[in-house]
Design an enzyme around this catalytic site. Structure first.
Site, PDB file in Angstrom:
ATOM      1  N   LYS A  52       0.838  -1.204   0.000  1.00  0.00           N
ATOM      2  CA  LYS A  52       0.000   0.000   0.000  1.00  0.00           C
ATOM      3  C   LYS A  52       0.877   1.259   0.000  1.00  0.00           C
ATOM      4  O   LYS A  52       0.624   2.213  -0.742  1.00  0.00           O
ATOM      5  CB  LYS A  52      -0.934  -0.006   1.219  1.00  0.00           C
ATOM      6  CG  LYS A  52      -2.067  -1.028   1.076  1.00  0.00           C
ATOM      7  CD  LYS A  52      -2.828  -1.278   2.375  1.00  0.00           C
ATOM      8  CE  LYS A  52      -3.813  -2.425   2.170  1.00  0.00           C
ATOM      9  NZ  LYS A  52      -4.528  -2.827   3.396  1.00  0.00           N
ATOM     10  N   GLN A  96      -4.306  -1.443   9.721  1.00  0.00           N
ATOM     11  CA  GLN A  96      -4.241  -2.799   9.162  1.00  0.00           C
ATOM     12  C   GLN A  96      -4.745  -3.822  10.180  1.00  0.00           C
ATOM     13  O   GLN A  96      -4.298  -3.843  11.323  1.00  0.00           O
ATOM     14  CB  GLN A  96      -2.794  -3.123   8.740  1.00  0.00           C
ATOM     15  CG  GLN A  96      -2.643  -4.446   8.018  1.00  0.00           C
ATOM     16  CD  GLN A  96      -3.380  -4.480   6.667  1.00  0.00           C
ATOM     17  OE1 GLN A  96      -3.352  -3.522   5.901  1.00  0.00           O
ATOM     18  NE2 GLN A  96      -4.053  -5.588   6.388  1.00  0.00           N
ATOM     19  N   ASP A 119     -10.946   3.053   4.500  1.00  0.00           N
ATOM     20  CA  ASP A 119     -11.339   1.642   4.403  1.00  0.00           C
ATOM     21  C   ASP A 119     -12.862   1.509   4.367  1.00  0.00           C
ATOM     22  O   ASP A 119     -13.380   0.427   4.086  1.00  0.00           O
ATOM     23  CB  ASP A 119     -10.777   0.849   5.595  1.00  0.00           C
ATOM     24  CG  ASP A 119      -9.492   0.120   5.239  1.00  0.00           C
ATOM     25  OD1 ASP A 119      -9.315  -0.200   4.041  1.00  0.00           O
ATOM     26  OD2 ASP A 119      -8.678  -0.123   6.147  1.00  0.00           O
TER      27      ASP A 119
END
Ligand code: NDP
Length: 304
Positions: A52, A96, A119
């Site tokens: 990412k 994460q 997200d």
């Protein structure tokens, strides 16, 4: 022969568009930024986050990788997130998952500023998505829609069956399909006579995390099959079950000692009119949609 929906090519096209948008924003003195929080040393998480951060650099976004030790407490994580909420150079916050057991993941995700929730996991964004308002949608579901649209698979009026009802994939993808005017059925582990339901699907989205679960008799001939599942198989027995006779796969399996299989059995792809392979289907879209969400968040936060 079914058509293979090439996720990598679609992701590359979106990357290019995002990079151009980043350039345009740069001309206005804006550099979208992503803060990625990676707790501890979970190998898969390290790979995802690294990729990412790399993609940010590739597309011209700013990124800040924050790596607390896995002894961090919920309170310390909350403080960290509040700091990121306040930072003007941070447009998107990525935490994460999974987090260590002692950290209350829900409390933490709820603390992320919804405007920076790239997200799309915050209840405010989930609610906005449900209500059909502008929202930061979860990346994998948003990627599924991009694949369908850019491959010119008709969604409006189609019967879409979503296998799986997680907050991360199943529910949001069902909602996005509904907003595109599909007739949507959501299935889960308690669904009665699952094959009869999946066989009705013009578009079948499989997101359950069970290797090769969808068998040929569960697929309507000619359907579009979107295989979200990513399952690593490492035994010879499993390999034979899914890929017997596939020399190319066998060579890769021998070399690495494992390979990936989706939630759809490779034999079931043959029933489809079009399908996304694993790897190289939905997977490549997830990171690129995170970049797109970060750019979107940067613009929305500035009222652009
Ligand atoms: P979850 O484990 O959170 O959810 C699984 C869902 O599948 C649940 O709703 C569960 O039903 C349902 N399910 C499980 N077993 C069955 C069964 N035998 N019959 C019917 N339904 C079943 O998984 P996620 O949604 O997080 O992930 C799903 C898959 O997608 C995984 O393989 C994951 O690796 C992959 N994934 C891929 C991504 C990508 O970038 N391509 C990103 C995210 C996930 P119930 O609710 O009743 O328990």
């Amino acid at each position: 022969m079914p058509r293979i929906l090439d996720g990598a090519a679609i992701a590359a096209a979106i990357k290019q568009e995002v990079a151009e948008e980043v350039k345009r924003l740069g001309a206005q003195g804006i550099r979208p930024g992503l803060a990625a929080v990676l707790v501890g040393h979970v190998p898969a998480s390290e790979i995802y986050v690294r990729s990412k951060v790399q993609t940010c650099a590739e597309l011209g976004l700013y990124s800040d990788l924050i790596t607390p030790e896995d002894t961090i407490t919920t309170e310390e994580m909350l403080e960290l997130v509040m700091g990121l909420n306040d930072r003007d150079d941070v447009d998107g916050i990525l935490i994460q998952l999974p987090l260590p057991k002692q950290v209350d993941a829900k409390a933490l995700l709820d603390q992320v500023d919804p405007a920076k929730d790239v997200d799309g996991f915050h209840p405010v964004n989930a609610g906005r998505l449900l209500a059909g308002r502008p929202a930061l949608a979860p990346c994998t579901p948003a990627g599924v829609i991009e694949i369908l649209k850019r491959s010119e698979i008709p969604i409006a009026g189609a019967h879409a069956v979503v296998l799986g009802r997680s907050d991360i994939v199943g529910k949001p993808v069902a909602m996005l399909l509904l907003h595109q005017n599909a007739t949507v059925t959501i299935c889960h582990s308690k669904t009665r006579d699952l094959p009869a339901v999946t066989r009705e699907a013009d578009i079948l989205v499989a997101a359950i995390g069970r290797a090769g679960f969808v068998t040929p008799e569960m697929v309507k001939p000619g359907a579009t099959v979107i295989d979200v599942g990513i399952n690593r198989i490492a035994t010879r027995e499993e390999f034979e079950r899914f890929f017997k006779g596939d020399a190319k796969r066998e060579a890769a399996f021998e070399k690495r000692g494992s390979t990936l299989v989706g939630d759809v059995h490779p034999q079931a792809y043959a029933m489809a009119g079009a399908y996304t392979p694993v790897p190289g289907g939905v997977g490549p879209l997830t990171i690129v949609m995170l970049m797109a969400n970060t750019v979107r968040a940067a613009k929305m936060r500035r009222g652009l």
